[in-house]
Design a protein around this motif. Structure first.
Motif, short mmCIF file in Angstrom:
data_model
loop_
_atom_site.label_atom_id
_atom_site.label_comp_id
_atom_site.label_asym_id
_atom_site.label_seq_id
_atom_site.Cartn_x
_atom_site.Cartn_y
_atom_site.Cartn_z
N PRO A 100 19.54 33.43 -16.80
CA PRO A 100 20.40 33.73 -15.63
C PRO A 100 20.19 32.78 -14.45
N ARG A 101 19.06 32.08 -14.42
CA ARG A 101 18.82 31.13 -13.33
C ARG A 101 19.76 29.92 -13.40
N ALA A 102 20.43 29.72 -14.51
CA ALA A 102 21.26 28.52 -14.70
C ALA A 102 22.48 28.48 -13.78
N THR A 103 23.00 29.62 -13.40
CA THR A 103 24.24 29.65 -12.62
C THR A 103 24.11 28.92 -11.29
N LEU A 104 23.05 29.19 -10.55
CA LEU A 104 22.87 28.57 -9.22
C LEU A 104 22.80 27.05 -9.30
N PRO A 105 21.91 26.46 -10.10
CA PRO A 105 21.85 25.00 -10.12
C PRO A 105 23.12 24.35 -10.63
N LEU A 106 23.76 24.95 -11.62
CA LEU A 106 25.01 24.37 -12.12
C LEU A 106 26.09 24.42 -11.04
N ALA A 107 26.11 25.50 -10.26
CA ALA A 107 27.09 25.62 -9.17
C ALA A 107 26.80 24.60 -8.07
N LEU A 108 25.53 24.40 -7.75
CA LEU A 108 25.19 23.41 -6.73
C LEU A 108 25.60 22.00 -7.16
N VAL A 109 25.35 21.69 -8.41
CA VAL A 109 25.75 20.37 -8.92
C VAL A 109 27.26 20.22 -8.84
N SER A 110 27.99 21.22 -9.27
CA SER A 110 29.46 21.15 -9.24
C SER A 110 30.00 21.12 -7.81
N GLY A 111 29.43 21.94 -6.94
CA GLY A 111 29.89 21.95 -5.54
C GLY A 111 29.63 20.62 -4.85
N GLY A 112 28.45 20.04 -5.10
CA GLY A 112 28.15 18.73 -4.54
C GLY A 112 29.08 17.66 -5.09
N PHE A 148 22.44 16.45 -1.37
CA PHE A 148 21.33 17.39 -1.40
C PHE A 148 21.62 18.57 -2.35
N ALA A 149 22.88 19.00 -2.40
CA ALA A 149 23.24 20.07 -3.34
C ALA A 149 23.06 19.58 -4.78
N LEU A 150 23.50 18.35 -5.05
CA LEU A 150 23.33 17.77 -6.39
C LEU A 150 21.86 17.65 -6.76
N TRP A 151 21.06 17.10 -5.86
CA TRP A 151 19.63 16.90 -6.15
C TRP A 151 18.92 18.24 -6.33
N THR A 152 19.24 19.20 -5.46
CA THR A 152 18.61 20.52 -5.57
C THR A 152 19.01 21.19 -6.89
N ALA A 158 15.46 22.11 -14.06
CA ALA A 158 14.27 21.79 -14.86
C ALA A 158 13.68 23.01 -15.56
N PRO A 159 13.41 24.12 -14.84
CA PRO A 159 12.86 25.28 -15.54
C PRO A 159 13.84 25.88 -16.55
N VAL A 160 15.12 25.78 -16.26
CA VAL A 160 16.13 26.27 -17.21
C VAL A 160 16.08 25.43 -18.48
N ALA A 161 15.99 24.12 -18.32
CA ALA A 161 15.89 23.23 -19.48
C ALA A 161 14.63 23.53 -20.29
N MET A 162 13.54 23.81 -19.60
CA MET A 162 12.30 24.14 -20.31
C MET A 162 12.46 25.43 -21.11
N THR A 163 13.16 26.41 -20.55
CA THR A 163 13.43 27.65 -21.28
C THR A 163 14.27 27.37 -22.52
N LEU A 164 15.30 26.55 -22.37
CA LEU A 164 16.16 26.22 -23.50
C LEU A 164 15.37 25.49 -24.60
N VAL A 165 14.52 24.55 -24.21
CA VAL A 165 13.69 23.83 -25.18
C VAL A 165 12.76 24.80 -25.91
N ARG A 166 12.14 25.69 -25.16
CA ARG A 166 11.24 26.68 -25.77
C ARG A 166 11.98 27.54 -26.78
N LEU A 167 13.18 27.99 -26.42
CA LEU A 167 13.96 28.85 -27.32
C LEU A 167 14.39 28.09 -28.58
N VAL A 168 14.76 26.84 -28.43
CA VAL A 168 15.14 26.03 -29.60
C VAL A 168 13.94 25.85 -30.51
#
Length: 182
Positions: A100-112, A148-152, A158-168
């Motif tokens: 569920p943490r993925a929504t915020l960073p993806l939105a920040l990247v898209s908004g930026g 700054f939105a993109l970078w943030t 990063a932690p979302v990617a780590m979760t995805l890698v762990r699950l794979v």
């Protein structure tokens, strides 16, 4: 017959609504701060805030980091940004289902990305960068709220990617166990 990919269904999806709301706010904050910077700093304004931070107006006419990729820089930026935003929108729901943490960073990247894209399309001088950060005696970067939105967003992924890698890895280990048992 209702399709899961219909626009009305996607907008009523709480994950997509949250994603679009955050992306909209990030884009709006970027556009408003750029407008304020352009109006208050003028063409050559400079306001030193500390020895490392200043407000200064710089027009970025290239790609990210001011890099020019030839005579079609603007057109390529538009195409790549729209494709990237479409890709991000297509993975928001599946990624949020896994983490569920993925929504915020993806939105920040898209908004930026949207903020810089709209700025690139609106103003002939380029994208207004106005937040100067002196890294060393000879090196200063100048960015805007979209950056700054993109970078943030990228950092928060990063932690979302780590979760995805762990699950794979867990899924592969489980599949290996099943195949070795059979």
């Amino acid at each position: 017959m209702r399709s899961d990919s219909s626009i009305s269904h996607r907008v009523t999806d709480p994950v997509i609504r949250r994603y679009l709301g955050i992306a909209f706010l990030a884009c709006l904050a970027d556009l408003c701060t750029k407008e304020a910077a352009v109006r208050s700093l003028g063409e050559y304004g400079f306001v030193s805030l500390t020895d490392r931070f200043a407000l200064m107006l710089v027009w970025n006419t290239g790609s990210a980091g001011g890099i020019s990729i030839g005579p079609f820089t603007t057109e390529l930026n538009v195409i790549i940004t729209l494709l990237a935003m479409g890709l991000v929108l297509s993975v928001v729901r599946p990624m949020a289902a896994v983490d569920p943490r993925a929504t915020l960073p993806l939105a920040l990247v898209s908004g930026g990305a949207a903020g810089n894209l709209l700025s690139m399309l609106w103003g002939p001088p380029g994208v207004a960068d106005f937040i100067g950060i002196r890294l060393t005696k000879d090196t200063t970067i100048v960015a805007n709220v979209a950056d700054f939105a993109l970078w943030t967003g990228a950092l928060l992924l990063a932690p979302v990617a780590m979760t995805l890698v762990r699950l794979v890895r867990e899924e592969r280990a489980q599949a290996a166990l099943v195949s070795s048992a059979g």
